[in-house]
Design an enzyme around this catalytic site. Sequence first.
Site, PDB file in Angstrom:
ATOM      1  N   GLU A  74       6.177  35.701 -12.094  1.00 57.81           N
ATOM      2  CA  GLU A  74       5.701  34.600 -11.245  1.00 57.81           C
ATOM      3  C   GLU A  74       5.318  35.112  -9.859  1.00 57.81           C
ATOM      4  OE1 GLU A  74       7.293  30.342  -9.351  1.00 57.81           O
ATOM      5  OE2 GLU A  74       8.632  31.574 -10.583  1.00 57.81           O
TER       6      GLU A  74
ATOM      7  N   GLU B 105      16.768  27.664  -9.732  1.00 58.43           N
ATOM      8  CA  GLU B 105      15.765  26.704 -10.210  1.00 58.43           C
ATOM      9  C   GLU B 105      15.375  27.023 -11.652  1.00 58.43           C
ATOM     10  OE1 GLU B 105      11.071  26.233 -10.015  1.00 58.43           O
ATOM     11  OE2 GLU B 105      11.960  26.607  -8.044  1.00 58.43           O
TER      12      GLU B 105
ATOM     13  N   HIS C 177      15.861  30.275  -5.731  1.00 56.22           N
ATOM     14  CA  HIS C 177      14.763  30.218  -6.697  1.00 56.22           C
ATOM     15  C   HIS C 177      15.260  30.630  -8.083  1.00 56.22           C
ATOM     16  CE1 HIS C 177      10.609  31.874  -8.081  1.00 56.22           C
ATOM     17  NE2 HIS C 177      10.749  30.620  -8.445  1.00 56.22           N
TER      18      HIS C 177
END
Length: 441
Positions: free
Chosen positions: A151, A74, A71
Amino acid sequence: MPLNLPLVAPGSPGAELVVGQDGGAAVRRTVLPGGVRVLSEHMPGLRSATVGAWVGVGSRDETSGHFGSTHFLEHLLFKGTARRTAMDIAEAFDAVGGEANAATGKEHTCYYARVLDTDVPMAVDVIADMVTSARLDVDELETERGVILEELAMNDDDPSDVAHEQFATAVFGDTPLGRPIGGTPQAIRSVPRDAVWEHYREHYRPDTLVVTAAGGVDHDALCAQVEAALTAGGWALDPGSAPAGRRAAGTTGPVPSGTELTVRRPTEQANVIVGGTCLNATDDRRFVLSVLTAALGGGMSSRLFQEIREKRGLAYSTYAFASGHADAGLFGLYAGCTPAKVDEVTALMVVELERMADTPMGAPELARSIGQLCGGLVLGMEETGARMSRLGKAELVHGELLDVDESLARIRSVTAQQVQELAGELAAAPRSVVRVGPFGD
């Protein structure tokens, strides 16, 4: 007929494949030097295209010390390369009205952009630059560490997200599939830059890369653009290299035999999911599973919606869902309701699953469920992003590409007996329950 996608070296039989699709579209597949796979679907009359770069690595591939790296990458691939700053990347797409984004899954990562057909070369060049030449700058990494933590905090504030994340953990337990895709706050805080860099260098290679595009694209031009962009990024494209093998359908590891988990949150409503493991992504019965989930909780006429919401007024949202991985799958029934009604709603969801296992669906319900799936499939394929994703998943997961007509035929061939048999397996399997809400001890 399905289009088989063999893993062969460039120049070998099967390295170049072409198949017609519905509406005059055509899918082509080429294996480039280095084992890079390029698939495109030309859709006549469209002035836009969606381009994606897929890497066959997801959160389940992380090892100890690297948790959260997938992640993290990303985010970091958008933060600059040897040739572009983060602002350069953002401006490249904003200047042409395009959209760029990325998504991390448990088994793959995709970087994609939707642009005008004339801007496809730019999109390919920028995305390839990100994939091959990310700098993973220390300062940018520390800044993005904070962004990712925000997030995760945002997701943790959504009780529905928490329920789904915890449900996967409850079902798969202490296995790679049970870990959160985005990583835990602890993992994101602790993973060092060197670990993220090692994860990047290990998994981002020519033989693991799949480039897919759909819309107003020319396949030959796309292949030339991809090869040139990867070479400019410093990748050595060996003419004799074949693509990396697809993920083996092995075992996930020891899976719990049914877990109950309660997560306390100061919310007005409780979220509950009940279910367990089910079919993997390549199981031939996945079309039966689609019909089952549609009938059980796929729309306003579904059993869960009618029984729990329409007849009893116990929930606003209730549905069934399923997802498949290489070696296992997940099946669940969800509802959001008043905390005091959680046990009653959970029991009703289980009753509906067991009723489907005990009694075959009637012909009208079967036809309605099949019709819902067929309509949704065709409508979904009107968008270039959906077609681009279909190509990527066909290449990385299934090893075959079904055209829309073949997919519709397989859905329409599902029988009531098949649905009943699969419902029986799901009803008899170990059952996990996750509740999120304002519960006491």
